[in-house]
Design a protein around this motif. Structure first.
Motif, PDB file in Angstrom:
ATOM      1  N   PHE A   1     -12.481  15.838   1.371  1.00 41.30           N
ATOM      2  CA  PHE A   1     -11.252  15.638   2.141  1.00 41.30           C
ATOM      3  C   PHE A   1     -11.498  14.934   3.473  1.00 41.30           C
ATOM      4  O   PHE A   1     -10.822  13.955   3.810  1.00 41.30           O
ATOM      5  CB  PHE A   1     -10.578  16.988   2.381  1.00 41.30           C
ATOM      6  CG  PHE A   1      -9.308  16.892   3.173  1.00 41.30           C
ATOM      7  CD1 PHE A   1      -8.163  16.370   2.605  1.00 41.30           C
ATOM      8  CD2 PHE A   1      -9.257  17.317   4.496  1.00 41.30           C
ATOM      9  CE1 PHE A   1      -6.981  16.273   3.327  1.00 41.30           C
ATOM     10  CE2 PHE A   1      -8.086  17.219   5.225  1.00 41.30           C
ATOM     11  CZ  PHE A   1      -6.946  16.705   4.633  1.00 41.30           C
ATOM     12  N   VAL A   2     -12.476  15.410   4.262  1.00 39.00           N
ATOM     13  CA  VAL A   2     -12.713  14.832   5.593  1.00 39.00           C
ATOM     14  C   VAL A   2     -13.187  13.385   5.506  1.00 39.00           C
ATOM     15  O   VAL A   2     -12.645  12.508   6.209  1.00 39.00           O
ATOM     16  CB  VAL A   2     -13.714  15.704   6.385  1.00 39.00           C
ATOM     17  CG1 VAL A   2     -14.081  15.036   7.712  1.00 39.00           C
ATOM     18  CG2 VAL A   2     -13.128  17.085   6.643  1.00 39.00           C
ATOM     19  N   PRO A   3     -14.184  13.037   4.668  1.00 40.37           N
ATOM     20  CA  PRO A   3     -14.559  11.618   4.547  1.00 40.37           C
ATOM     21  C   PRO A   3     -13.413  10.736   4.079  1.00 40.37           C
ATOM     22  O   PRO A   3     -13.256   9.606   4.546  1.00 40.37           O
ATOM     23  CB  PRO A   3     -15.696  11.642   3.516  1.00 40.37           C
ATOM     24  CG  PRO A   3     -16.233  13.020   3.567  1.00 40.37           C
ATOM     25  CD  PRO A   3     -15.068  13.894   3.859  1.00 40.37           C
ATOM     26  N   THR A   4     -12.606  11.268   3.169  1.00 46.56           N
ATOM     27  CA  THR A   4     -11.463  10.498   2.694  1.00 46.56           C
ATOM     28  C   THR A   4     -10.463  10.260   3.818  1.00 46.56           C
ATOM     29  O   THR A   4      -9.921   9.160   3.979  1.00 46.56           O
ATOM     30  CB  THR A   4     -10.766  11.242   1.537  1.00 46.56           C
ATOM     31  OG1 THR A   4     -11.704  11.468   0.487  1.00 46.56           O
ATOM     32  CG2 THR A   4      -9.600  10.438   1.001  1.00 46.56           C
TER      33      THR A   4
ATOM     34  N   LYS B   1      -6.757   1.664  -0.239  1.00 52.32           N
ATOM     35  CA  LYS B   1      -7.449   1.784  -1.513  1.00 52.32           C
ATOM     36  C   LYS B   1      -6.639   2.665  -2.470  1.00 52.32           C
ATOM     37  O   LYS B   1      -5.960   3.602  -2.035  1.00 52.32           O
ATOM     38  CB  LYS B   1      -8.829   2.402  -1.301  1.00 52.32           C
ATOM     39  CG  LYS B   1      -9.744   1.559  -0.416  1.00 52.32           C
ATOM     40  CD  LYS B   1     -11.072   2.275  -0.180  1.00 52.32           C
ATOM     41  CE  LYS B   1     -11.976   1.448   0.725  1.00 52.32           C
ATOM     42  NZ  LYS B   1     -13.262   2.138   1.010  1.00 52.32           N
ATOM     43  N   PRO B   2      -6.706   2.380  -3.767  1.00 49.62           N
ATOM     44  CA  PRO B   2      -5.910   3.148  -4.729  1.00 49.62           C
ATOM     45  C   PRO B   2      -6.174   4.642  -4.680  1.00 49.62           C
ATOM     46  O   PRO B   2      -5.250   5.441  -4.819  1.00 49.62           O
ATOM     47  CB  PRO B   2      -6.317   2.547  -6.080  1.00 49.62           C
ATOM     48  CG  PRO B   2      -6.777   1.163  -5.760  1.00 49.62           C
ATOM     49  CD  PRO B   2      -7.415   1.249  -4.413  1.00 49.62           C
ATOM     50  N   GLU B   3      -7.431   5.034  -4.464  1.00 53.61           N
ATOM     51  CA  GLU B   3      -7.739   6.458  -4.470  1.00 53.61           C
ATOM     52  C   GLU B   3      -7.213   7.182  -3.219  1.00 53.61           C
ATOM     53  O   GLU B   3      -7.193   8.411  -3.176  1.00 53.61           O
ATOM     54  CB  GLU B   3      -9.248   6.684  -4.591  1.00 53.61           C
ATOM     55  CG  GLU B   3     -10.069   6.099  -3.440  1.00 53.61           C
ATOM     56  CD  GLU B   3     -10.511   4.665  -3.699  1.00 53.61           C
ATOM     57  OE1 GLU B   3     -11.469   4.215  -3.043  1.00 53.61           O
ATOM     58  OE2 GLU B   3      -9.907   4.020  -4.573  1.00 53.61           O
ATOM     59  N   LEU B   4      -6.805   6.416  -2.190  1.00 52.90           N
ATOM     60  CA  LEU B   4      -6.269   7.016  -0.967  1.00 52.90           C
ATOM     61  C   LEU B   4      -4.743   7.009  -0.933  1.00 52.90           C
ATOM     62  O   LEU B   4      -4.148   7.433   0.047  1.00 52.90           O
ATOM     63  CB  LEU B   4      -6.800   6.256   0.262  1.00 52.90           C
ATOM     64  CG  LEU B   4      -8.316   6.181   0.429  1.00 52.90           C
ATOM     65  CD1 LEU B   4      -8.661   5.388   1.679  1.00 52.90           C
ATOM     66  CD2 LEU B   4      -8.915   7.576   0.511  1.00 52.90           C
ATOM     67  N   LYS B   5      -4.139   6.506  -1.993  1.00 48.13           N
ATOM     68  CA  LYS B   5      -2.694   6.276  -1.997  1.00 48.13           C
ATOM     69  C   LYS B   5      -1.899   7.558  -1.771  1.00 48.13           C
ATOM     70  O   LYS B   5      -1.025   7.614  -0.904  1.00 48.13           O
ATOM     71  CB  LYS B   5      -2.304   5.632  -3.324  1.00 48.13           C
ATOM     72  CG  LYS B   5      -0.830   5.401  -3.508  1.00 48.13           C
ATOM     73  CD  LYS B   5      -0.590   4.616  -4.792  1.00 48.13           C
ATOM     74  CE  LYS B   5      -1.282   5.260  -5.975  1.00 48.13           C
ATOM     75  NZ  LYS B   5      -1.137   4.476  -7.208  1.00 48.13           N
ATOM     76  N   CYS B   6      -2.193   8.589  -2.533  1.00 46.55           N
ATOM     77  CA  CYS B   6      -1.418   9.820  -2.445  1.00 46.55           C
ATOM     78  C   CYS B   6      -1.612  10.491  -1.084  1.00 46.55           C
ATOM     79  O   CYS B   6      -0.658  10.968  -0.460  1.00 46.55           O
ATOM     80  CB  CYS B   6      -1.807  10.773  -3.567  1.00 46.55           C
ATOM     81  SG  CYS B   6      -0.683  12.158  -3.765  1.00 46.55           S
ATOM     82  N   LEU B   7      -2.866  10.509  -0.608  1.00 44.18           N
ATOM     83  CA  LEU B   7      -3.137  11.098   0.703  1.00 44.18           C
ATOM     84  C   LEU B   7      -2.458  10.305   1.804  1.00 44.18           C
ATOM     85  O   LEU B   7      -1.946  10.875   2.769  1.00 44.18           O
ATOM     86  CB  LEU B   7      -4.649  11.151   0.944  1.00 44.18           C
ATOM     87  CG  LEU B   7      -5.085  11.753   2.292  1.00 44.18           C
ATOM     88  CD1 LEU B   7      -4.616  13.200   2.403  1.00 44.18           C
ATOM     89  CD2 LEU B   7      -6.591  11.648   2.473  1.00 44.18           C
ATOM     90  N   ALA B   8      -2.423   8.971   1.669  1.00 41.63           N
ATOM     91  CA  ALA B   8      -1.769   8.133   2.681  1.00 41.63           C
ATOM     92  C   ALA B   8      -0.284   8.446   2.769  1.00 41.63           C
ATOM     93  O   ALA B   8       0.282   8.532   3.872  1.00 41.63           O
ATOM     94  CB  ALA B   8      -1.979   6.656   2.347  1.00 41.63           C
ATOM     95  N   LEU B   9       0.366   8.624   1.618  1.00 41.98           N
ATOM     96  CA  LEU B   9       1.778   8.988   1.628  1.00 41.98           C
ATOM     97  C   LEU B   9       1.986  10.356   2.275  1.00 41.98           C
ATOM     98  O   LEU B   9       2.945  10.563   3.028  1.00 41.98           O
ATOM     99  CB  LEU B   9       2.318   8.998   0.197  1.00 41.98           C
ATOM    100  CG  LEU B   9       2.513   7.636  -0.469  1.00 41.98           C
ATOM    101  CD1 LEU B   9       2.797   7.821  -1.955  1.00 41.98           C
ATOM    102  CD2 LEU B   9       3.640   6.858   0.186  1.00 41.98           C
ATOM    103  N   GLY B  10       1.076  11.267   1.989  1.00 45.64           N
ATOM    104  CA  GLY B  10       1.190  12.601   2.558  1.00 45.64           C
ATOM    105  C   GLY B  10       0.995  12.611   4.064  1.00 45.64           C
ATOM    106  O   GLY B  10       1.755  13.247   4.798  1.00 45.64           O
ATOM    107  N   ILE B  11      -0.039  11.880   4.545  1.00 47.51           N
ATOM    108  CA  ILE B  11      -0.287  11.815   5.987  1.00 47.51           C
ATOM    109  C   ILE B  11       0.859  11.098   6.687  1.00 47.51           C
ATOM    110  O   ILE B  11       1.266  11.477   7.803  1.00 47.51           O
ATOM    111  CB  ILE B  11      -1.625  11.095   6.264  1.00 47.51           C
ATOM    112  CG1 ILE B  11      -2.783  11.930   5.710  1.00 47.51           C
ATOM    113  CG2 ILE B  11      -1.807  10.858   7.760  1.00 47.51           C
ATOM    114  CD1 ILE B  11      -2.930  13.292   6.328  1.00 47.51           C
ATOM    115  N   HIS B  12       1.400  10.070   6.044  1.00 48.44           N
ATOM    116  CA  HIS B  12       2.556   9.356   6.618  1.00 48.44           C
ATOM    117  C   HIS B  12       3.739  10.309   6.793  1.00 48.44           C
ATOM    118  O   HIS B  12       4.380  10.351   7.858  1.00 48.44           O
ATOM    119  CB  HIS B  12       2.941   8.193   5.701  1.00 48.44           C
ATOM    120  CG  HIS B  12       4.200   7.503   6.088  1.00 48.44           C
ATOM    121  ND1 HIS B  12       5.411   7.807   5.529  1.00 48.44           N
ATOM    122  CD2 HIS B  12       4.444   6.518   6.986  1.00 48.44           C
ATOM    123  CE1 HIS B  12       6.352   7.053   6.056  1.00 48.44           C
ATOM    124  NE2 HIS B  12       5.793   6.257   6.948  1.00 48.44           N
ATOM    125  N   THR B  13       4.021  11.104   5.770  1.00 45.02           N
ATOM    126  CA  THR B  13       5.106  12.063   5.867  1.00 45.02           C
ATOM    127  C   THR B  13       4.796  13.145   6.889  1.00 45.02           C
ATOM    128  O   THR B  13       5.658  13.560   7.666  1.00 45.02           O
ATOM    129  CB  THR B  13       5.369  12.701   4.492  1.00 45.02           C
ATOM    130  OG1 THR B  13       5.579  11.669   3.519  1.00 45.02           O
ATOM    131  CG2 THR B  13       6.583  13.606   4.532  1.00 45.02           C
TER     132      THR B  13
END
Length: 592
Positions: A299-302, A460-472
Motif C-alpha cells: 500500500f505505502v509504495p503504491t 498506471k493501470p494498476e494505480l487506477k482504483c487507488l487514484a480514484l479513491g484518493i481523489h474522492t
C-alpha cells in the motif's frame, strides 16, 4: 451464452446508474432540508454545516481501504453492502421525529386571544416563567442522530464511485468507457431534480401532520418558524436506496474482458485465434488471491508512486478548490433562494420608535406580522398593535400605530399574521436566476467525464482504483467537510434577527440581510472558482509537457528498436555466411 455474457456489463451499468440516482436523490434531499433541520433543532448555519459535512467524515473513515482492498474483492457485493448502509443511515436521520416531542412554535401571542380584545403591552409573566422543562429538553441534542445517520450514509456511499467506475473501465471496450461513465453521470444528474422536488413538497407539509390539529397552527409555510415534514422524505429516499442494493448482489465478481484489453504479449496469430472462436472471444480477469498482508505491504509504495505523478497532483488541487466552491454553493442555495427571493421589505434596523415605546416589547420576540403598508414587522407588539380579532392563523391585529405612521392613510390600520408576500420584482428576477443556474451547472458538468478520463489515463493501470479513491478522499476531506462549515459561519454574520431557545441562548436565524448574504455567498463561490482556473492552466502546461516527453520517448524507443533490429539482421546475415562457409569447407571437422 454470448448474449448472456454481453448483457452483464449492461446489467451492471443499469444497476450502477440506479445506485447513482439513489445516492444523488438522498444527498440533494439532505441539502434541501437544511433550513428545516436548522429551525427544528434551533441551531445556527455553521452547525448545520458540520452536520452536512458529517457525510464526508464517513467517507474519510473507510475510502482509502475500500478503494485499495475492494478492487481485489467482490466489487458488486461491496457496492451492495454500501447501498444498504446508506439506506440505514437515511432512516436514522429521520428517527428524531419519532422520539422527540412535538414541535413548539416560538411565539409571544397567547392562545387565549381568540376574540376581539385588548392586548396587554407587557408579556404575561417573567422570562424565567417560560423555562419550564428546560433541563429535560437541553439534556438531549437530537441533531446528533442526524449527524450519525449522515456519517453512516457517507460510509455506505464510499464504494459506489471508485469500485463502480473501475469495474466499468475494466470490462468494457476502451472506446465505450467514456460513454458508459457519461451515462452514469447523466442519470445521477436526474437525482437532484427529484431530490429538490421532494424537498419542496415535504416542506409544504407541517412537521407534525397527523399529530396536531392544523386549525391551531398559526403560521404558514412562508413564516420563518415553519418546519415542514422533513422526516417524510428521508423515509422515501431510504427505501429507494435500499432497493438499489438488490441488483448488485446477483452480479459476478468479474466479467469477460474485452479483446482490446487482453495481454499485449499475445501475437497477432493468437489474437486472431481468439477472435475466431466465440467461446474464447473474452478472457476473464485473473483472480488474485486475497492476501491482505501482502496488499498491506504494497500500500505505502503504491501510494508514493501515485502521489509522485505531478499531473495527478495538480488535477487533485483543481478539483479540491472547485469542490469547495460547488459544495458550499449547493449546500446553502435553498436558503439563499428562500431569503433572497422569498422575503419582503422588513423593518429590522429600527425596532423601537415612538409608536411602540409604551408597549414594553421584547427584542427577542419573533411573531412577524404584515401591515397594510406592505412592511413586515417583527411582532404585533413592535407594530404598535393594541387589539386583535379572530383566532389561529386568521388573527388580525388592529390599532397598529406604527403601521399608521409609516403609511399616508389614517385611521385604524391593521396587520395580519405572517410575513408580507414577496415583491413582484422578485418574481420577475427569479426565472433569470434559475436560467443562469442551469446554464452554469451545464458548463460545469461538461468537464466531468473528461476529468475522469484524464484521471484514469494519466496514471498506471494498476494505480487506477487507488487514484480514484484518493481523489474522492481528498475532495471529501478538504472540500466536503470544511466548505459547509465556513460557508455557514460566514452566512451567520449576515443575520438580522436571531431566534431564542426556550431555555435561553441563541437559536436559528429568522431573517438575513439579503444584500450582505448575496455578496458573501456569491463572492466566495466566484473567488474559489477563479483560483481554480489558475491551477487549471498549470495542469494543462504539465500535461502538454508530459505528452511531449512521451512522444519523444516513443521516437527514441522507436529509433533504438530499429537500430537493434538492423544489428540483429546484420548479425543474422554474418552468422548465415559463416555457417555456409563452414558447410562448404573441405576440412569442416578441423574448423569445428
Amino acid at each position: 451464452h454470448r448474449r448472456g455474457v454481453k448483457s452483464k456489463p449492461c446489467m451492471f451499468l443499469a444497476a450502477l446508474s440506479f445506485a447513482y440516482f439513489a445516492k444523488a436523490l438522498s444527498g440533494s434531499y439532505m441539502k434541501s432540508t437544511i433550513t428545516q433541520l436548522e429551525r427544528r433543532f434551533d441551531i445556527p448555519s455553521y452547525l448545520i454545516g458540520i452536520i452536512d459535512g458529517s457525510f464526508e467524515i464517513g467517507n474519510l473513515l473507510v475510502i482509502a481501504f475500500v478503494s485499495h482492498f475492494g478492487a481485489k474483492l467482490h466489487r458488486p457485493k461491496i457496492i451492495s453492502i454500501g447501498c444498504v448502509l446508506m439506506s440505514f443511515g437515511t432512516f436514522l436521520i429521520a428517527m428524531p421525529h419519532f422520539i422527540n416531542d412535538r414541535y413548539k412554535i416560538e411565539t409571544s401571542i397567547r392562545s387565549s386571544v381568540n376574540s376581539t380584545s385588548s392586548l396587554s403591552p407587557c408579556p404575561e409573566g417573567s422570562p424565567e416563567s417560560t423555562r419550564t422543562g428546560c433541563e429535560r429538553e437541553s439534556s438531549v441534542s437530537l441533531w446528533i442522530y442526524v449527524f450519525l445517520g449522515n456519517v453512516l450514509r457517507g460510509i455506505g456511499e464510499t464504494p459506489v464511485q471508485p469500485l463502480g467506475i473501475s469495474y466499468i473501465d475494466d470490462y468494457t471496450q476502451s472506446e465505450n468507457t467514456a460513454l458508459y461513465i457519461g451515462c452514469v453521470q447523466t442519470v445521477s444528474i436526474i437525482g437532484p431534480v427529484f431530490g429538490y422536488l421532494l424537498g419542496s413538497l415535504c416542506a409544504k407539509i407541517y412537521v407534525d401532520i397527523g399529530y396536531v390539529d392544523m386549525e391551531t397552527v398559526t403560521i404558514t409555510p412562508s413564516d420563518a418558524r415553519w418546519v415542514g415534514a422533513w422526516w417524510l422524505g428521508y423515509l422515501i429516499t431510504g427505501t429507494i436506496t435500499l432497493m438499489s442494493a438488490v441488483p448488485f448482489w446477483f452480479l459476478p465478481k468479474s466479467l469477460p474482458m474485452p479483446v482490446d484489453k487482453h495481454d499485449t504479449n499475445c501475437t497477432p496469430e493468437q489474437t486472431r485465434f481468439i477472435k475466431d472462436f466465440p467461446t474464447m472471444e473474452h478472457k476473464f480477469r485473473s483472480e488474485e488471491p486475497a492476501d491482505l498482508h501482502q496488499m498491506a505491504k504494497e500500500f505505502v509504495p503504491t501510494l508514493k508512486s501515485l502521489l509522485g505523478n505531478p499531473v495527478y497532483m495538480i488535477y487533485l488541487c483543481v478539483t479540491i478548490i472547485q469542490f469547495n466552491s460547488l459544495i458550499g454553493m449547493v449546500t446553502y442555495k435553498p436558503k439563499y433562494i428562500e431569503q433572497h427571493y422569498g422575503q419582503s421589505a422588513s423593518k429590522e434596523p429600527s425596532l423601537f420608535s415612538d409608536c411602540n415605546s409604551g408597549c414594553l416589547c421584547s427584542r427577542r420576540e419573533w411573531d412577524p406580522v404584515c401591515g397594510e403598508n406592505g412592511i413586515t414587522y417583527v411582532s404585533p407588539c413592535l407594530a404598535g398593535c393594541t387589539s386583535s380579532s379572530g383566532a389561529g392563523r386568521n388573527t388580525v391585529f388592529g390599532n397598529c400605530r406604527c403601521v399608521a405612521l409609516a403609511d399616508t392613510q389614517s385611521g385604524n390600520l391593521t396587520a395580519t399574521l405572517g410575513q408580507c408576500p414577496i415583491r413582484e420584482s422578485c418574481d420577475k428576477i427569479f426565472p433569470y436566476f434559475l436560467a443562469l443556474s442551469v446554464l452554469s451547472s451545464f458548463i460545469i458538468s461538461l468537464g466531468g467525464t473528461p476529468g475522469f478520463m484524464l484521471l484514469v489515463r494519466c496514471i498506471k493501470p494498476e494505480l487506477k482504483c487507488l487514484a480514484l479513491g484518493i481523489h474522492t478522499l481528498a475532495t471529501r476531506t478538504l472540500a466536503g467537510i470544511p466548505a459547509p462549515i465556513y460557508f455557514g459561519a460566514i452566512i451567520d454574520t449576515t443575520c438580522l434577527k436571531w431566534g431564542y431557545k426556550t431555555c435561553g441562548g441563541r437559536g436559528a436565524c429568522r431573517i438575513y440581510n439579503t444584500t450582505a448574504y448575496r455578496i458573501v455567498y456569491l463572492g466566495l463561490t466566484l473567488g474559489l472558482r477563479t483560483v481554480s482556473f489558475f491551477f487549471c492552466i498549470l495542469c494543462f502546461a504539465l500535461l502538454k509537457r508530459h505528452v511531449e516527453m512521451e512522444e519523444k520517448n516513443a521516437l527514441t524507443d522507436g529509433s533504438a528498436e530499429s537500430e537493434s533490429l538492423r544489428k540483429e539482421e546484420n548479425s543474422s546475415i554474418h552468422c548465415e555466411q559463416f555457417i555456409l562457409t563452414l558447410d562448404s569447407s573441405p576440412d569442416r571437422e578441423t574448423h569445428l
